[in-house]
Design an enzyme around this catalytic site. Structure first.
Site, PDB file in Angstrom:
ATOM      1  N   TYR A  31       0.833  -1.202   0.000  1.00  0.00           N
ATOM      2  CA  TYR A  31       0.000   0.000   0.000  1.00  0.00           C
ATOM      3  C   TYR A  31       0.866   1.250   0.000  1.00  0.00           C
ATOM      4  O   TYR A  31       2.070   1.195   0.250  1.00  0.00           O
ATOM      5  CB  TYR A  31      -0.937   0.002   1.210  1.00  0.00           C
ATOM      6  CG  TYR A  31      -0.254   0.325   2.528  1.00  0.00           C
ATOM      7  CD1 TYR A  31      -0.352   1.600   3.084  1.00  0.00           C
ATOM      8  CD2 TYR A  31       0.498  -0.630   3.202  1.00  0.00           C
ATOM      9  CE1 TYR A  31       0.271   1.909   4.288  1.00  0.00           C
ATOM     10  CE2 TYR A  31       1.128  -0.332   4.399  1.00  0.00           C
ATOM     11  CZ  TYR A  31       1.001   0.930   4.944  1.00  0.00           C
ATOM     12  OH  TYR A  31       1.641   1.244   6.125  1.00  0.00           O
ATOM     13  N   ARG A  50       7.653   3.851  -5.058  1.00  0.00           N
ATOM     14  CA  ARG A  50       7.853   2.900  -3.954  1.00  0.00           C
ATOM     15  C   ARG A  50       6.774   1.824  -3.950  1.00  0.00           C
ATOM     16  O   ARG A  50       7.046   0.665  -3.601  1.00  0.00           O
ATOM     17  CB  ARG A  50       7.872   3.640  -2.610  1.00  0.00           C
ATOM     18  CG  ARG A  50       8.282   2.743  -1.452  1.00  0.00           C
ATOM     19  CD  ARG A  50       8.445   3.507  -0.164  1.00  0.00           C
ATOM     20  NE  ARG A  50       7.191   4.112   0.273  1.00  0.00           N
ATOM     21  CZ  ARG A  50       7.063   4.851   1.378  1.00  0.00           C
ATOM     22  NH1 ARG A  50       8.129   5.087   2.136  1.00  0.00           N
ATOM     23  NH2 ARG A  50       5.911   5.381   1.712  1.00  0.00           N
ATOM     24  N   ARG A  98      -8.310 -19.950  -0.567  1.00  0.00           N
ATOM     25  CA  ARG A  98      -7.260 -19.753   0.427  1.00  0.00           C
ATOM     26  C   ARG A  98      -6.231 -20.879   0.381  1.00  0.00           C
ATOM     27  O   ARG A  98      -6.536 -22.040   0.669  1.00  0.00           O
ATOM     28  CB  ARG A  98      -7.880 -19.665   1.823  1.00  0.00           C
ATOM     29  CG  ARG A  98      -6.881 -19.196   2.888  1.00  0.00           C
ATOM     30  CD  ARG A  98      -7.522 -19.162   4.266  1.00  0.00           C
ATOM     31  NE  ARG A  98      -6.653 -18.524   5.242  1.00  0.00           N
ATOM     32  CZ  ARG A  98      -5.602 -19.121   5.816  1.00  0.00           C
ATOM     33  NH1 ARG A  98      -5.304 -20.374   5.508  1.00  0.00           N
ATOM     34  NH2 ARG A  98      -4.856 -18.466   6.693  1.00  0.00           N
ATOM     35  N   HIS A 100      -1.634 -21.037   0.849  1.00  0.00           N
ATOM     36  CA  HIS A 100      -0.476 -20.194   1.126  1.00  0.00           C
ATOM     37  C   HIS A 100       0.321 -19.851  -0.127  1.00  0.00           C
ATOM     38  O   HIS A 100       0.837 -18.738  -0.246  1.00  0.00           O
ATOM     39  CB  HIS A 100       0.440 -20.875   2.150  1.00  0.00           C
ATOM     40  CG  HIS A 100      -0.064 -20.771   3.555  1.00  0.00           C
ATOM     41  ND1 HIS A 100      -1.205 -21.397   3.990  1.00  0.00           N
ATOM     42  CD2 HIS A 100       0.421 -20.090   4.626  1.00  0.00           C
ATOM     43  CE1 HIS A 100      -1.402 -21.128   5.270  1.00  0.00           C
ATOM     44  NE2 HIS A 100      -0.434 -20.331   5.685  1.00  0.00           N
ATOM     45  N   GLU A 177      13.060   2.490  13.952  1.00  0.00           N
ATOM     46  CA  GLU A 177      12.114   3.478  13.421  1.00  0.00           C
ATOM     47  C   GLU A 177      10.911   3.524  14.335  1.00  0.00           C
ATOM     48  O   GLU A 177      10.864   2.830  15.364  1.00  0.00           O
ATOM     49  CB  GLU A 177      11.699   3.103  11.996  1.00  0.00           C
ATOM     50  CG  GLU A 177      11.039   1.740  11.866  1.00  0.00           C
ATOM     51  CD  GLU A 177      10.704   1.362  10.429  1.00  0.00           C
ATOM     52  OE1 GLU A 177      10.719   2.249   9.556  1.00  0.00           O
ATOM     53  OE2 GLU A 177      10.417   0.173  10.191  1.00  0.00           O
TER      54      GLU A 177
END
Length: 295
Positions: A31, A50, A98, A100, A177
């Protein structure tokens, strides 16, 4: 409000997301958050670059160019008449049963976007705020702006419960951070920050601050430092798209420097403000007024 989803601009009641979306099931996506000042996108190019880099790092093809993504963001801004706030863009690996492993290659990613009204944090920018140190237990690819944010959420909540605005991640005794920010310390006129590696997200505002420091001839050291060294800084601040340059006056209840936003932090804030469209526009308007040329 108008939303964007997979090539369409939709009303809220038209939006629907599948329970089989891999973003919902696995946090399998990335995102970006793009700031808007006075109806103008700020550092959109850098954010979108990015976004594409993050998608590439998780081996997820993104079927949009930067130009197309910019147009999407601009239309969301315009349609929702956003003045000050941000645009949220999210891309997941798509909708599939679903499992993996990655779905078949013909499963398209799901991209959504929307706007958020979000005023500048004026009080925190002026008065400063507090941070709480938290053990960094996240994965080792913090350079990817992924949807996997549970570690950040838990850290932020711990900070809030200690009456602090932001958490300060510490891993192996070293400051990394914030839970949603990058951090900087100032000691003896030198700006210190963590190097841009896999332990942190290379924030866009972080990059802006480093460029400002270069322009102002402020020495910069991109090197890891300890929590003890952070507490001994003359000044400290954190940066993000929405936090801008927020001074930190205490960490873990311990005063930083004089306990007020310091002079170099203020200098950086002033230079940052000079780049913000709404403040530049306001300054130009005042100048026109003083010259008697306001329209």
């Amino acid at each position: 409000m108008i939303y964007f989803k997979n090539g369409e601009f939709l009303e809220e009641q038209q939006m629907n997301l599948s329970v089989n979306d891999r973003g919902y099931a696995f946090g399998d996506g990335v995102y970006e958050v793009i700031k808007v000042y006075d109806g103008v996108l700020y550092t959109a190019q850098e954010h979108l670059e990015r976004l594409i880099e993050s998608a590439e790092k998780i081996r997820m093809p993104l079927p949009y160019t930067i130009e197309q993504l910019t147009n999407i963001a601009q239309k969301l801004l315009t349609e929702n008449q956003l003045s000050v706030g941000h645009i949220y863009l999210q891309v997941t690996r798509g909708v599939a049963p679903r499992a993996h492993q990655f779905p078949e290659s013909d499963i398209p990613p799901v991209i959504i976007g929307y706007t958020v009204v979000n005023p500048r944090p004026v009080e925190h920018l002026k008065m400063g705020t507090a941070m709480k140190s938290v053990e960094d237990m996240r994965w080792l690819r913090c350079d990817i702006k992924s949807l996997n944010l549970l570690g950040n959420v838990l850290a932020k909540q711990e900070a809030i419960e200690h009456s602090c605005q932001e958490a300060l991640f510490v891993r192996d005794g070293l400051v990394r951070e914030g839970s949603a920010s990058n951090v900087f310390g100032i000691k003896d006129g030198i700006l210190h920050t963590h190097p841009a590696n896999n332990f942190i997200l290379n924030g866009i505002t972080r990059r802006v601050v480093l460029q400002i420091a270069k322009d102002l001839a402020i020495p910069v050291v991109e090197k890891e430092f300890t929590l003890a060294e952070a507490l001994a800084m003359d000044e400290f601040f954190f940066t993000s798209t929405n936090a801008e340059i927020t001074p930190v006056i205490t960490i873990d209840g311990k005063q930083i420097g004089e306990g007020v936003p310091g002079p170099l932090t203020r200098k950086l804030q002033s230079a940052f403000d000079g780049q913000i469209p709404m403040l530049v526009s306001a300054g130009n308007a005042k100048e026109r007024e003083s010259n008697g040329t306001a329209s």
